[in-house]
Design an enzyme around this catalytic site. Structure first.
Site, PDB file in Angstrom:
ATOM      1  N   LYS A 181       0.884  -1.359   0.352  1.00  0.00           N
ATOM      2  CA  LYS A 181       0.083   0.028  -0.478  1.00  0.00           C
ATOM      3  C   LYS A 181       0.621   0.821  -0.001  1.00  0.00           C
ATOM      4  O   LYS A 181       2.478   1.105   0.561  1.00  0.00           O
ATOM      5  CB  LYS A 181      -0.784   0.039   1.422  1.00  0.00           C
ATOM      6  CG  LYS A 181      -2.009   0.673   0.974  1.00  0.00           C
ATOM      7  CD  LYS A 181      -3.048   0.124   0.287  1.00  0.00           C
ATOM      8  CE  LYS A 181      -4.118   0.606  -0.072  1.00  0.00           C
ATOM      9  NZ  LYS A 181      -5.291  -0.562  -1.145  1.00  0.00           N
TER      10      LYS A 181
HETATM   11  P1  NAD Z   1     -12.813   7.467  -2.402  1.00  0.00           P
HETATM   12  O1  NAD Z   1     -12.129   8.636  -2.396  1.00  0.00           O
HETATM   13  O2  NAD Z   1     -13.552   7.772  -3.773  1.00  0.00           O
HETATM   14  O3  NAD Z   1     -14.673   7.437  -1.720  1.00  0.00           O
HETATM   15  C1  NAD Z   1     -14.340   8.058  -0.202  1.00  0.00           C
HETATM   16  C2  NAD Z   1     -16.246   8.168   0.552  1.00  0.00           C
HETATM   17  O4  NAD Z   1     -15.521   8.446   1.055  1.00  0.00           O
HETATM   18  C3  NAD Z   1     -16.318  10.004  -0.609  1.00  0.00           C
HETATM   19  O5  NAD Z   1     -17.349   9.427  -0.315  1.00  0.00           O
HETATM   20  C4  NAD Z   1     -16.002  10.436   1.196  1.00  0.00           C
HETATM   21  O6  NAD Z   1     -16.630  11.660   1.102  1.00  0.00           O
HETATM   22  C5  NAD Z   1     -16.189   9.408   1.925  1.00  0.00           C
HETATM   23  N1  NAD Z   1     -15.487   9.884   3.503  1.00  0.00           N
HETATM   24  C6  NAD Z   1     -14.437  10.232   4.135  1.00  0.00           C
HETATM   25  N2  NAD Z   1     -14.591  10.124   5.818  1.00  0.00           N
HETATM   26  C7  NAD Z   1     -16.044   9.939   5.795  1.00  0.00           C
HETATM   27  C8  NAD Z   1     -16.402  10.132   6.573  1.00  0.00           C
HETATM   28  N3  NAD Z   1     -16.083  10.565   8.019  1.00  0.00           N
HETATM   29  N4  NAD Z   1     -17.923   9.655   6.923  1.00  0.00           N
HETATM   30  C9  NAD Z   1     -18.637   9.259   6.162  1.00  0.00           C
HETATM   31  N5  NAD Z   1     -18.614   8.972   4.306  1.00  0.00           N
HETATM   32  C10 NAD Z   1     -17.346   9.566   4.077  1.00  0.00           C
HETATM   33  O7  NAD Z   1     -12.553   6.166  -2.100  1.00  0.00           O
HETATM   34  P2  NAD Z   1     -13.276   4.354  -2.431  1.00  0.00           P
HETATM   35  O8  NAD Z   1     -11.952   4.751  -3.398  1.00  0.00           O
HETATM   36  O9  NAD Z   1     -14.095   4.401  -2.284  1.00  0.00           O
HETATM   37  O10 NAD Z   1     -12.791   4.203  -1.226  1.00  0.00           O
HETATM   38  C11 NAD Z   1     -13.260   3.523  -0.237  1.00  0.00           C
HETATM   39  C12 NAD Z   1     -13.055   2.824   0.628  1.00  0.00           C
HETATM   40  O11 NAD Z   1     -12.755   1.404   0.009  1.00  0.00           O
HETATM   41  C13 NAD Z   1     -11.548   2.439   1.446  1.00  0.00           C
HETATM   42  O12 NAD Z   1     -10.919   1.950   2.145  1.00  0.00           O
HETATM   43  C14 NAD Z   1     -10.623   2.031   0.261  1.00  0.00           C
HETATM   44  O13 NAD Z   1      -9.432   1.261   0.999  1.00  0.00           O
HETATM   45  C15 NAD Z   1     -11.477   0.720  -0.111  1.00  0.00           C
HETATM   46  N6  NAD Z   1     -10.969  -0.086  -0.957  1.00  0.00           N
HETATM   47  C16 NAD Z   1     -11.255   0.431  -2.462  1.00  0.00           C
HETATM   48  C17 NAD Z   1     -10.337   0.192  -3.523  1.00  0.00           C
HETATM   49  C18 NAD Z   1     -11.187   0.666  -4.874  1.00  0.00           C
HETATM   50  O14 NAD Z   1     -11.221  -0.343  -5.623  1.00  0.00           O
HETATM   51  N7  NAD Z   1     -11.183   1.965  -5.090  1.00  0.00           N
HETATM   52  C19 NAD Z   1     -10.529  -1.489  -3.733  1.00  0.00           C
HETATM   53  C20 NAD Z   1     -11.176  -1.573  -2.068  1.00  0.00           C
HETATM   54  C21 NAD Z   1     -11.045  -1.388  -0.939  1.00  0.00           C
END
Ligand code: NAD
Length: 423
Positions: free
Chosen positions: A113
């Site tokens: 990561k």
């Molecule tokens: P992103 O940046 O696209 O979206 C994050 C979302 O969470 C946004 O809507 C933001 O406003 C919201 N957010 C942030 N802080 C918050 C809070 N305190 N309360 C409520 N909402 C909040 O990120 P993403 O890529 O969607 O990733 C989200 C999660 O999924 C992370 O934990 C990431 O590690 C995990 N993840 C992502 C992927 C991927 O392919 N992008 C794959 C596996 C896991």
């Protein structure tokens, strides 16, 4: 030149969660203490500080990380996070979870990561590109298609992956598509990657529904986080017949017991945290969203959202983890006592890394697949992993998280033992 430096705050809780999950699995597997200690530590940790020229002529220094937890099963794989809360311990935890995730879904990868301590939306497009290219240069000594392949995570996207691919390609003197995944399709990305994590969540929710006899048509869903993962999961589950009654982002939550208009909300998702301005439901807090009486709760924002303090208030029947590490061990214990089933992150959100793997395979072969083939293969891999974990949970009388950890850790241990300890 200004002397300002943006460095990480302390957020040790994710690492404590990851280590506690590993320790529990190590105990059940009666792991040799040496191997257990090896798995508790990350193999390589690169911390970088680098200057970026800002639009106003000043120079700011940023802090970034790239951590490789384990390489026993193949090259390292894992996302890059741009967020103000990024810190070394958080990156270590996320790298460790990537090792188990790749092993649970049986991909030939280790875990890694990375991240930069930055609020990306505070930068101009030029500043973001400068930061990305310089960060890519700093970590170029350990990334590459055979070594370590980054991908998008919170705060990063396909455009940022394209800049990284271009930067590494300029260094090497030829185009190296396989150095990152999650790229736009026009530069070696794969069809289906942008939706892959949300689509994987949909497939997992369908498996839960089958296993526990829940009718997905009309089942109620609450999704915390409306970014790449949460917005796609909400949309695809709506299309699959479920009723998404609540969504949220960092600005607010939105609730409508009759179901939200997810298509319209998705159109807003490109804006920064649009929920505070969105209509079609009542505004609620994130804490209220987590406590709604729904069938499926899908935390898809940050880690550490479901804790010993708020777990007793959760009324969902199934928690399906879109985010990495949203549930602390204390919350897990409460859910276990209350009969709430948790489908762990290392299984539930593996759709992203599975399709990243497909992208890397296509890049290495320079031969690209139709979208239907990508989705079909994703379905095959993630449902097989779900069934493997469910079988392990049944056989060992453990939770789905414990079963996924047993499966992931034992596969990594097997590879480590077969390879032997060098020299
Ligand atoms: P992103 O940046 O696209 O979206 C994050 C979302 O969470 C946004 O809507 C933001 O406003 C919201 N957010 C942030 N802080 C918050 C809070 N305190 N309360 C409520 N909402 C909040 O990120 P993403 O890529 O969607 O990733 C989200 C999660 O999924 C992370 O934990 C990431 O590690 C995990 N993840 C992502 C992927 C991927 O392919 N992008 C794959 C596996 C896991």
């Amino acid at each position: 030149m200004t002397a300002e430096i943006v460095v990480a705050g302390e957020r040790p809780q994710a690492l404590a969660t990851a280590l506690s999950q590993l320790d529990a699995a190590a105990g059940r597997l009666h792991l040799d203490e040496g191997i257990h200690q090896m798995l508790r530590h990350c193999k390589r940790e690169l911390v970088v500080h680098f200057p970026v020229q800002m639009d106003d002529g000043t120079t700011r220094v940023f802090e970034g990380f790239r951590v490789q937890h384990n390489l026993s099963r193949g090259p390292a794989k894992g996302g890059l996070r741009y967020h103000l809360n990024v810190c070394l311990d958080e990156v270590r935890a996320l790298a460790m979870w990537m090792t188990w995730k790749s092993a649970v879904v049986n991909l030939p990868y280790g875990g890694a990561k990375g991240g930069v301590v930055v609020e990306p939306r505070s930068l101009s497009e030029t500043e973001l590109e400068n930061l990305t290219r310089r960060y890519a240069t700093e970590i170029s000594i350990i990334i590459g298609p055979d070594e370590d392949i980054p991908a998008p995570d919170m705060g990063t996207d396909g455009r940022i992956m394209a800049w990284i691919m271009d930067t590494i390609s300029m260094h090497r003197g030829h185009t190296v598509t396989g150095v990152v995944t999650g790229k736009p399709v026009s530069v070696g990305g794969t069809l289906g990657r942008a939706e892959a994590t949300g689509r994987g969540l949909q497939y997992v929710v369908e498996e839960v529904a089958k296993q526990f006899g829940v009718t997905l048509e009309g089942a109620t869903v609450a999704v915390q986080g409306f970014g790449n993962v949460g917005s796609v999961a909400a949309l695809l589950l709506t299309r699959a017949g479920a009723k998404v009654v609540a969504v949220s982002d960092s600005s607010s939550g939105l609730y409508n017991g009759r179901g939200l208009g997810i298509e319209a909300l998705t159109a807003l998702a490109g804006d920064h945290a649009p929920m505070a301005r969105a209509s079609g439901g009542d505004h609620i807090s994130n804490e209220e969203l987590l406590a709604l009486p729904v069938d499926f709760l899908i935390p898809s924002a940050l880690e550490g959202q479901l804790t010993g303090e708020n777990a007793a208030a959760v009324q969902a029947r199934y928690v399906v983890e879109g985010a990495n590490g949203p549930t602390t061990p204390d919350a897990d214990a409460v859910f276990g006592e209350r009969g709430i089933t948790v489908i762990p992150d290392i299984l539930a959100n593996a759709g992203g890394v599975i399709v990243s793997y497909f992208e890397w395979v296509q890049d290495l072969q320079a031969y690209f697949w139709e979208e239907g083939e990508v989705n079909e293969r994703l379905h095959r891999v993630i449902t097989r992993a779900y069934k493997d974990v469910a079988r392990m949970a049944e056989e060992q009388s453990v939770t789905m998280r414990e079963a996924a950890m047993l499966l992931g850790v034992s596969r990594v241990v097997e590879a480590t033992k077969i390879r032997g300890i060098y020299p």
